[in-house]
Design a protein around this motif. Structure first.
Motif, PDB file in Angstrom:
ATOM      1  N   THR A   1       0.802  -1.221   0.000  1.00  0.00           N
ATOM      2  CA  THR A   1       0.000   0.000   0.000  1.00  0.00           C
ATOM      3  C   THR A   1       0.833   1.268   0.000  1.00  0.00           C
ATOM      4  OG1 THR A   1      -0.225  -0.086   2.388  1.00  0.00           O
ATOM      5  CG2 THR A   1      -2.001  -1.073   1.075  1.00  0.00           C
TER       6      THR A   1
ATOM      7  N   ARG B   1      -2.459  -4.995  -0.009  1.00  0.00           N
ATOM      8  CA  ARG B   1      -3.876  -5.121  -0.337  1.00  0.00           C
ATOM      9  C   ARG B   1      -4.090  -6.250  -1.342  1.00  0.00           C
ATOM     10  NH1 ARG B   1      -7.179  -1.065   1.555  1.00  0.00           N
ATOM     11  NH2 ARG B   1      -8.598  -2.800   1.335  1.00  0.00           N
TER      12      ARG B   1
ATOM     13  N   ALA C   1      -3.648  -6.240   4.905  1.00  0.00           N
ATOM     14  CA  ALA C   1      -3.526  -4.803   5.157  1.00  0.00           C
ATOM     15  C   ALA C   1      -2.973  -4.558   6.557  1.00  0.00           C
ATOM     16  CB  ALA C   1      -4.877  -4.114   4.989  1.00  0.00           C
ATOM     17  N   GLU C   2      -3.501  -5.283   7.526  1.00  0.00           N
ATOM     18  CA  GLU C   2      -3.053  -5.101   8.903  1.00  0.00           C
ATOM     19  C   GLU C   2      -1.660  -5.670   9.145  1.00  0.00           C
ATOM     20  OE1 GLU C   2      -4.215  -6.889  13.241  1.00  0.00           O
ATOM     21  OE2 GLU C   2      -5.873  -6.208  11.973  1.00  0.00           O
TER      22      GLU C   2
ATOM     23  N   ASP D   1       0.789  -4.474   5.391  1.00  0.00           N
ATOM     24  CA  ASP D   1       0.627  -3.216   4.656  1.00  0.00           C
ATOM     25  C   ASP D   1       0.492  -3.489   3.160  1.00  0.00           C
ATOM     26  OD1 ASP D   1       0.338  -0.471   4.441  1.00  0.00           O
ATOM     27  OD2 ASP D   1       2.484  -0.106   4.221  1.00  0.00           O
TER      28      ASP D   1
ATOM     29  N   PRO E   1     -12.300 -10.476   1.095  1.00  0.00           N
ATOM     30  CA  PRO E   1     -12.250  -9.326   2.018  1.00  0.00           C
ATOM     31  C   PRO E   1     -11.542  -9.647   3.338  1.00  0.00           C
ATOM     32  CG  PRO E   1     -14.494  -9.656   1.199  1.00  0.00           C
ATOM     33  CD  PRO E   1     -13.685 -10.825   0.745  1.00  0.00           C
ATOM     34  N   VAL E   2     -11.661 -10.893   3.789  1.00  0.00           N
ATOM     35  CA  VAL E   2     -10.981 -11.310   5.019  1.00  0.00           C
ATOM     36  C   VAL E   2      -9.469 -11.289   4.787  1.00  0.00           C
ATOM     37  CG1 VAL E   2     -10.677 -13.209   6.666  1.00  0.00           C
ATOM     38  CG2 VAL E   2     -12.949 -12.708   5.732  1.00  0.00           C
TER      39      VAL E   2
ATOM     40  N   ASP F   1      -7.911  -9.560   2.502  1.00  0.00           N
ATOM     41  CA  ASP F   1      -7.511  -8.168   2.292  1.00  0.00           C
ATOM     42  C   ASP F   1      -7.279  -7.473   3.631  1.00  0.00           C
ATOM     43  OD1 ASP F   1      -6.999  -5.792   0.768  1.00  0.00           O
ATOM     44  OD2 ASP F   1      -9.018  -5.113   1.296  1.00  0.00           O
ATOM     45  N   ALA F   2      -8.203  -7.613   4.551  1.00  0.00           N
ATOM     46  CA  ALA F   2      -8.053  -6.989   5.871  1.00  0.00           C
ATOM     47  C   ALA F   2      -6.831  -7.558   6.600  1.00  0.00           C
ATOM     48  CB  ALA F   2      -9.321  -7.196   6.699  1.00  0.00           C
ATOM     49  N   HIS F   3      -6.641  -8.860   6.486  1.00  0.00           N
ATOM     50  CA  HIS F   3      -5.501  -9.516   7.136  1.00  0.00           C
ATOM     51  C   HIS F   3      -4.168  -8.998   6.583  1.00  0.00           C
ATOM     52  CE1 HIS F   3      -3.035 -12.685   8.867  1.00  0.00           C
ATOM     53  NE2 HIS F   3      -2.574 -12.951   7.652  1.00  0.00           N
TER      54      HIS F   3
END
Length: 165
Positions: free
Chosen positions: A5, A152, A146-147, A150, A139-140, A142-144
């Protein structure tokens, strides 16, 4: 496909090129930033790489951006032959060695078991089920990512059974 990101260029490129058909009006008017991307593709022995990924990054992206965005893409197995395995892909993204990558999720599982949850044996007995699982799990992931990294998730795709070993 995942991307780090910290690289705003690829967000602009992909939202304008890959998803242009889904947008109208102001979204299409978004100006592109000129730049060059380094991409780690999927395995070169897979038809996906030769038929879809390599042409997209080396031809379509430049054509659709009027030459503003170009890319070099190297298949994952080129890194594998250099002694790197799938677990390093996320680190290469974080270090800025690559702007985006198409990892084989099960290759990431040694460092990140969450990566393999989308591919639990027997969870998708047919194509429709596999698509539903991928759409629900993306989406799960992606969130994982991202956190934790960093990064996507830009998309999830399936490899045919037995194609990767």
């Amino acid at each position: 496909m995942i991307r780090h990101t910290g690289k705003p260029l690829i967000t602009t490129a992909l939202s304008s090129v890959l998803f242009a058909g889904a947008f109208t009006g102001p979204a299409l008017a978004q100006e592109l930033i000129e730049g060059h991307l380094n991409i780690i593709g999927s395995a070169s022995f897979m038809p996906l790489y030769a038929e879809r990924e390599m042409p997209f990054w080396t031809q379509t992206l430049a054509e659709e951006s009027d030459g503003l965005i170009t890319a070099d893409v190297r298949p994952f197995n080129a890194f594998n032959e250099a002694g790197l395995n799938g677990t390093e892909l996320l680190r290469l993204l974080q270090q800025g060695v690559a702007d985006a990558a198409t990892p084989i999720l099960s290759y990431l599982a040694a460092d990140d078991p969450m990566s393999e949850a989308i591919d639990l044996a027997g969870i998708a007995p047919d194509l429709a089920s596999a698509r539903a699982v991928s759409e629900a799990w993306a989406p799960v992931l992606d969130a994982h990512f991202a956190e934790r990294n960093d990064a996507r998730v830009l998309g999830v795709l399936a490899y045919p059974s037995g194609a990767v070993g």
